[in-house]
Write a protein that holds these residues in place. Sequence first.
Motif, PDB file in Angstrom:
ATOM      1  N   SER A 242      -1.213  -1.458  18.112  1.00 48.76           N
ATOM      2  CA  SER A 242      -1.609  -1.097  16.758  1.00 48.76           C
ATOM      3  C   SER A 242      -1.136   0.319  16.437  1.00 48.76           C
ATOM      4  O   SER A 242      -0.706   1.075  17.329  1.00 48.76           O
ATOM      5  N   GLN A 243      -1.233   0.675  15.156  1.00 48.17           N
ATOM      6  CA  GLN A 243      -0.821   2.017  14.748  1.00 48.17           C
ATOM      7  C   GLN A 243      -1.704   3.069  15.403  1.00 48.17           C
ATOM      8  O   GLN A 243      -1.234   4.157  15.766  1.00 48.17           O
ATOM      9  N   PHE A 244      -2.996   2.759  15.546  1.00 45.40           N
ATOM     10  CA  PHE A 244      -3.909   3.712  16.175  1.00 45.40           C
ATOM     11  C   PHE A 244      -3.523   3.943  17.644  1.00 45.40           C
ATOM     12  O   PHE A 244      -3.524   5.080  18.119  1.00 45.40           O
TER      13      PHE A 244
ATOM     14  N   THR B  75       6.902   7.386  16.330  1.00 44.68           N
ATOM     15  CA  THR B  75       7.976   8.304  15.961  1.00 44.68           C
ATOM     16  C   THR B  75       7.618   9.086  14.703  1.00 44.68           C
ATOM     17  O   THR B  75       6.593   8.825  14.051  1.00 44.68           O
ATOM     18  N   LEU B  76       8.473  10.042  14.364  1.00 49.80           N
ATOM     19  CA  LEU B  76       8.231  10.855  13.170  1.00 49.80           C
ATOM     20  C   LEU B  76       8.264   9.998  11.910  1.00 49.80           C
ATOM     21  O   LEU B  76       7.436  10.166  11.009  1.00 49.80           O
TER      22      LEU B  76
ATOM     23  N   LEU C 291       5.319   9.366   9.047  1.00 50.45           N
ATOM     24  CA  LEU C 291       5.511   9.541   7.602  1.00 50.45           C
ATOM     25  C   LEU C 291       5.145   8.260   6.846  1.00 50.45           C
ATOM     26  O   LEU C 291       4.528   8.332   5.772  1.00 50.45           O
ATOM     27  N   ARG C 292       5.527   7.106   7.396  1.00 50.37           N
ATOM     28  CA  ARG C 292       5.141   5.844   6.756  1.00 50.37           C
ATOM     29  C   ARG C 292       3.629   5.667   6.781  1.00 50.37           C
ATOM     30  O   ARG C 292       3.026   5.178   5.804  1.00 50.37           O
ATOM     31  N   GLU C 293       3.005   6.041   7.902  1.00 46.56           N
ATOM     32  CA  GLU C 293       1.548   5.950   7.998  1.00 46.56           C
ATOM     33  C   GLU C 293       0.878   6.862   6.982  1.00 46.56           C
ATOM     34  O   GLU C 293      -0.093   6.475   6.317  1.00 46.56           O
TER      35      GLU C 293
END
Length: 318
Positions: free
Chosen positions: A11-13, A22-23, A27-29
Motif C-alpha cells: 500500500s501507499q502507507f 519515489t519522489l 508528489l502524486r500522493e
Amino acid sequence: MALKSRGAKKSQFQKASDGSMTLMDHLRELRSRLFKASLGLVLGLIVGVIFAQEIINFITDPYCDFMRDSLIKDGADIAGFKCKFNVVSPVDIFLLNLRVGLLVGFILSAPVWLYQLWAFVAPGLHKHERRYTYRFAAVAGPLFIGGAILGYFVISKSLQFFLGLSNQYDLTPDINGYYDFVTNVMLLFGAGFEFPLLIVALNLVGVASAKRLLSWWRVATVLIFVFCAVVTPTPDPFGMTALAIPMVGMYFAAVGFAFLHDRRKAKREAANWGGDLSDDEASDLGDIVTGEEQASEVDDPTPISPAEPPRRYDDDAT
C-alpha cells in the motif's frame, strides 16, 4: 499462500513507511491528498452558504438582544423592531455570506482535510509518535470548541457594557466589522485553550519536568495575563480575565498530568534497570562486592606439588 503473500502489492502507507516510495510517488500522493481535502472544503462551503443567514443571526444576537432590551426599558413599541447594521457596498452581504460559508466549510470539513494531512505525514512518524498524535487530536477539538463558546459568552457581556455607554448616540455598527470582531474573539479564545497541550508536549518530549514546570508557575501566570491583554480585542479587564483564569487553571492541570507522567516514567525505568538509558548515561551498578568480601567467599588454595625438574640430555647419554 506464502508465495501469494510475498508477492502482494504494498500500500501507499507501507511504501512511505519503508522508504520505497519515489519522489514522483510522493508528489502524486500529495496531489491526491490536496484534491480530496479541497473537495471536502468545497462541500462544506456549500453547506455553510446555505445556512449562512442563520449563522449570521446567531452571531448578531448579542447586539440585537441588547437593542431590543433597551427599547423595552425606554417604553418604546417593539412590534416593528428590526435589528439594523450599516452596509457600505451592495455586495457586502453577498461577500459576508461567502465568508461565513468558508468558515463553516473549514470547520465542517476539518475531519476530511485533517485526515488527509495526517495520512500524508503519518508514515514518517514512529509508532509512539502516532499514538501521541491521536490523543492530542482527540483533546484539541473539545478544548478549541470550549474556548470558542467562552469567547461568545464574553462578547455578550462586553457588548452590554460598551453599548450601554453609547445610549445617547445613534449607533449602527458595520456588519463586516461586527462579524470580524465576534469571530476573532471566538478564534482567539479557542486558540488560547490549546495552551495546556503545549505544556504537556514539553513534558512528553523531556524538555521540562513536572517539578520545573511547577517552579515556573509565577512566570507562567504573568505571561498568560500579558498574552490575554494583548490578544483580547476588548480594552476592558473582563475579557482578559475571562480568558486568563481558565488558562492558568489549565496550566496547573497540565502540570498535574506531567507529575503523573514522570512518576510512571520513573517506575518504568526502575523496572527496566537502565533499559531506557541513552548511550551517554551511566547506569546504576547496584551493590558492588569489595575485595575483602570476594576473598572471604573464595576457598583456601590447595597446595600443588612442585613439578619434576627437566632432565638433561647428558643424563640420558650416561
